[in-house]
Design a protein around this motif. Structure first.
Motif, mmCIF file in Angstrom:
data_model
loop_
_atom_site.group_PDB
_atom_site.id
_atom_site.type_symbol
_atom_site.label_atom_id
_atom_site.label_comp_id
_atom_site.label_asym_id
_atom_site.label_seq_id
_atom_site.Cartn_x
_atom_site.Cartn_y
_atom_site.Cartn_z
ATOM 1 N N SER A 51 24.522 -28.365 54.534
ATOM 2 C CA SER A 51 24.061 -27.123 53.924
ATOM 3 C C SER A 51 24.646 -25.965 54.714
ATOM 4 C CB SER A 51 22.529 -27.052 53.928
ATOM 5 O OG SER A 51 22.094 -25.910 53.244
ATOM 6 N N ALA A 52 25.553 -25.224 54.084
ATOM 7 C CA ALA A 52 26.238 -24.132 54.781
ATOM 8 C C ALA A 52 25.241 -23.035 55.167
ATOM 9 C CB ALA A 52 27.341 -23.562 53.899
ATOM 10 N N ASN A 60 28.884 -22.761 61.280
ATOM 11 C CA ASN A 60 29.044 -23.656 60.140
ATOM 12 C C ASN A 60 29.789 -24.923 60.531
ATOM 13 O OD1 ASN A 60 28.078 -22.726 57.325
ATOM 14 N ND2 ASN A 60 28.841 -20.831 58.257
ATOM 15 N N LEU A 61 30.783 -24.787 61.395
ATOM 16 C CA LEU A 61 31.503 -25.970 61.863
ATOM 17 C C LEU A 61 30.571 -26.874 62.667
ATOM 18 C CD1 LEU A 61 34.158 -27.496 62.056
ATOM 19 C CD2 LEU A 61 34.753 -26.116 64.068
ATOM 20 N N GLU A 62 29.730 -26.277 63.472
ATOM 21 C CA GLU A 62 28.735 -27.054 64.233
ATOM 22 C C GLU A 62 27.787 -27.802 63.284
ATOM 23 O OE1 GLU A 62 26.800 -24.239 66.733
ATOM 24 O OE2 GLU A 62 28.464 -24.096 68.171
ATOM 25 N N ALA A 63 27.351 -27.120 62.219
ATOM 26 C CA ALA A 63 26.434 -27.748 61.267
ATOM 27 C C ALA A 63 27.103 -28.890 60.519
ATOM 28 C CB ALA A 63 25.917 -26.697 60.285
ATOM 29 N N LEU A 64 28.368 -28.716 60.136
ATOM 30 C CA LEU A 64 29.095 -29.791 59.456
ATOM 31 C C LEU A 64 29.316 -30.970 60.405
ATOM 32 C CD1 LEU A 64 30.630 -31.014 57.109
ATOM 33 C CD2 LEU A 64 32.649 -29.654 57.782
ATOM 34 N N TYR A 108 27.661 -23.385 49.139
ATOM 35 C CA TYR A 108 29.093 -23.214 49.401
ATOM 36 C C TYR A 108 29.522 -21.754 49.543
ATOM 37 C CZ TYR A 108 34.134 -23.523 48.906
ATOM 38 O OH TYR A 108 35.486 -23.396 49.122
ATOM 39 N N PRO A 109 28.963 -20.802 48.796
ATOM 40 C CA PRO A 109 29.393 -19.409 48.977
ATOM 41 C C PRO A 109 29.248 -18.907 50.413
ATOM 42 C CG PRO A 109 28.186 -19.617 46.936
ATOM 43 C CD PRO A 109 28.049 -20.937 47.637
ATOM 44 N N LYS A 113 32.400 -17.491 52.570
ATOM 45 C CA LYS A 113 32.376 -16.152 53.159
ATOM 46 C C LYS A 113 32.754 -16.205 54.641
ATOM 47 C CE LYS A 113 28.436 -14.002 54.050
ATOM 48 N NZ LYS A 113 27.170 -13.226 53.894
ATOM 49 N N ALA A 114 32.313 -17.252 55.314
ATOM 50 C CA ALA A 114 32.588 -17.383 56.748
ATOM 51 C C ALA A 114 34.015 -17.848 57.011
ATOM 52 C CB ALA A 114 31.596 -18.358 57.386
ATOM 53 N N GLU A 115 34.480 -18.798 56.228
ATOM 54 C CA GLU A 115 35.821 -19.373 56.401
ATOM 55 C C GLU A 115 36.628 -19.107 55.135
ATOM 56 O OE1 GLU A 115 38.887 -20.254 57.333
ATOM 57 O OE2 GLU A 115 37.835 -21.245 58.988
#
Length: 463
Positions: A51-52, A60-64, A108-109, A113-115
């Motif tokens: 979940s972004a 976000n990379l940490e969460a993924l 996903y939005p 927005k971040a990447e």
């Protein structure tokens, strides 16, 4: 407990069983139940669920990374953060070769927005690695405009990569009876009028036996979740929530045309139009034009979201009393007694749903159902017809009246409907429908038996 969405689940499971690459785009307004649907689908399947966040690229990379490591080692500690999204997605590719894997990117939005390059990265990996494999990829988002233009749109890098898309709509007035099947049809209608068929709101209203008590305690009490929901949702979605709040308040107060709204709010018409467009994209407002006419000067704005309509109708003007803790007095004197008036437009919406989805043996195949309004050239008076249904072909129309009153409707309503139909069209064949909460007079029932008019009660609409 998971209710409804059987058709969406059937489609998703049917595609899962084909054991080939799928890219399913799921979108819809907030609170409509997208995540609940995905969780129900994924509960017995190998899944990486990410979940972004409305946060930085790094977060976000940490969460993924955490989502991937949780899948690989559910009982263990999280592993290191991947060097970049390419590495994380490459790991997904490797895992999908071992077994049929579901990858979910929710919200996903936020990630896009971040990447900024993520859509192009996904396009590349779909084309070169995932397309020939068995990965089941779900891309989900709540920003309707973003998902429609930046994911599904022609100019998106992801255009043409989806294998299916599901736009999750609010439940119909009949579908939501699954939540509280023991309620009377009148309470079911009011529950729809308050929640608009949004599962999250139905759950938060927490109806046990008494709907009035549930509304009183879970919507009008200042400590309740739903009391601050409109304000919180505007803050979450928009950068200038105060302006949007003023616009919704103006429409709730009776302003409907763009110039009326801009004047009431104190904005230039062009600037106001941009704010209105955003609220329409969010599903909070809708633009309405008389049926059979193209959008133009006669276009009006209405509050589409029932929960927002209810909240803005009853909460702001009673805020002082509510804040003082006098919610029961407010409810009895300033809310409940106005339900018949409030439910008028809601009932029209329910009647539209009935005709389009549930009515049997309609005299015409409908292509569109909506309101119609115009000026009677003879009397110079404005005429409004609650329901006009147009046929797919030919010159036949369904003309309807919707009355959410306790008293029985008489023959005079049919005569008025015929007069209005003559203003709407000078020629054509008309089929008359009258919907009534309180039933019909004996004389009108007799005309119904003769086939002059079709009569539908609130109870009939739930059968």
């Amino acid at each position: 407990m998971f209710y409804c969405r059987e058709e969406e689940l059937r489609i998703m499971n049917q595609r899962y069983e084909k054991n080939r690459f799928e890219c399913i785009v799921i979108y819809g307004r907030r609170r409509v139940g997208k995540t609940a649907l995905i969780n129900e689908f994924c509960k017995d399947k190998p899944t990486v669920y990410f979940s972004a966040l409305n946060a930085s690229v790094r977060e976000n990379l940490e969460a993924l990374s955490k989502a991937i490591y949780t899948y690989k080692n559910p009982e263990g500690e999280s592993g290191p953060v991947y060097q970049g999204f390419e590495d994380a997605l490459a790991e997904i590719t490797a895992l999908a070769k071992e077994k049929r894997l579901v990858l979910v990117i929710d919200e996903y939005p936020y990630l896009a927005k971040a990447e900024k390059s993520i859509s192009s990265r996904l396009q590349h990996i779909i084309d070169h690695f995932w397309q020939e494999g068995e990965l089941y990829f779900i891309l989900c988002g709540s920003s309707m405009s973003f998902m429609e233009y930046q994911v599904l749109g022609y100019e998106s890098p992801l255009y043409g990569r989806r294998t299916a898309q599901l736009k999750i709509q609010a439940l119909t007035y009949r579908e939501m009876t699954a939540f509280h099947s023991g309620l009377s049809v009148e309470d079911q209608a009011l529950l729809y009028g308050v929640t608009g068929g949004i599962p999250h709101y139905i759950n938060k209203l927490d109806v046990e036996e008494d709907l009035d008590e549930a509304i009183l305690n879970n919507l009008f009490h200042t400590s309740s979740y739903l009391f601050e929901e409109p304000e919180n949702l505007l803050k979450q979605e928009l950068r200038e929530p105060a302006v949007y709040n003023s616009i919704i308040t103006a429409i709730a107060g009776g302003a409907s045309r763009s110039n009326e709204i801009s004047t009431k709010v104190g904005l230039e018409s062009g600037i106001c139009a941009k704010y209105l467009r955003v609220l329409v994209e969010l599903g909070i407002l809708k633009k309405e034009t008389p049926v059979t006419e193209k959008p133009g000067k006669r276009t009006i704005y209405m509050i589409e979201d029932n929960f927002f309509r209810f909240w803005y109708r009853f909460v702001p003007k009673n805020m002082s009393m509510i804040s003082a803790g006098r919610i029961r007095q407010v409810y009895d004197l300033a809310v409940k007694r106005f339900y018949p008036d409030y439910m008028g437009l809601i009932f029209e919406k329910m009647c539209q749903e009935y005709l389009l989805r549930y009515a049997q043996n309609l005299p015409v195949m409908l292509s569109e159902v909506g309101q119609w309004w115009g000026t009677d050239t003879k009397t110079r008076k404005e005429v409004q017809i609650d329901l006009v249904g147009t046929s797919l072909e030919g010159n036949e129309y369904l003309i309807g009246s919707c009355k959410y009153r306790n008293e029985k409707i008489g023959v005079n309503e049919l005569e008025l409907l015929k007069e209005y139909a003559a203003v709407f069209r000078k020629d054509g064949k008309f089929h008359y429908y009258i919907f009534s909460k309180g039933g019909f007079s004996e004389a009108l029932l007799e005309l119904g038996k003769q086939g002059v008019v079709t009569l539908v009660t609130l109870e009939d609409m739930y059968k």
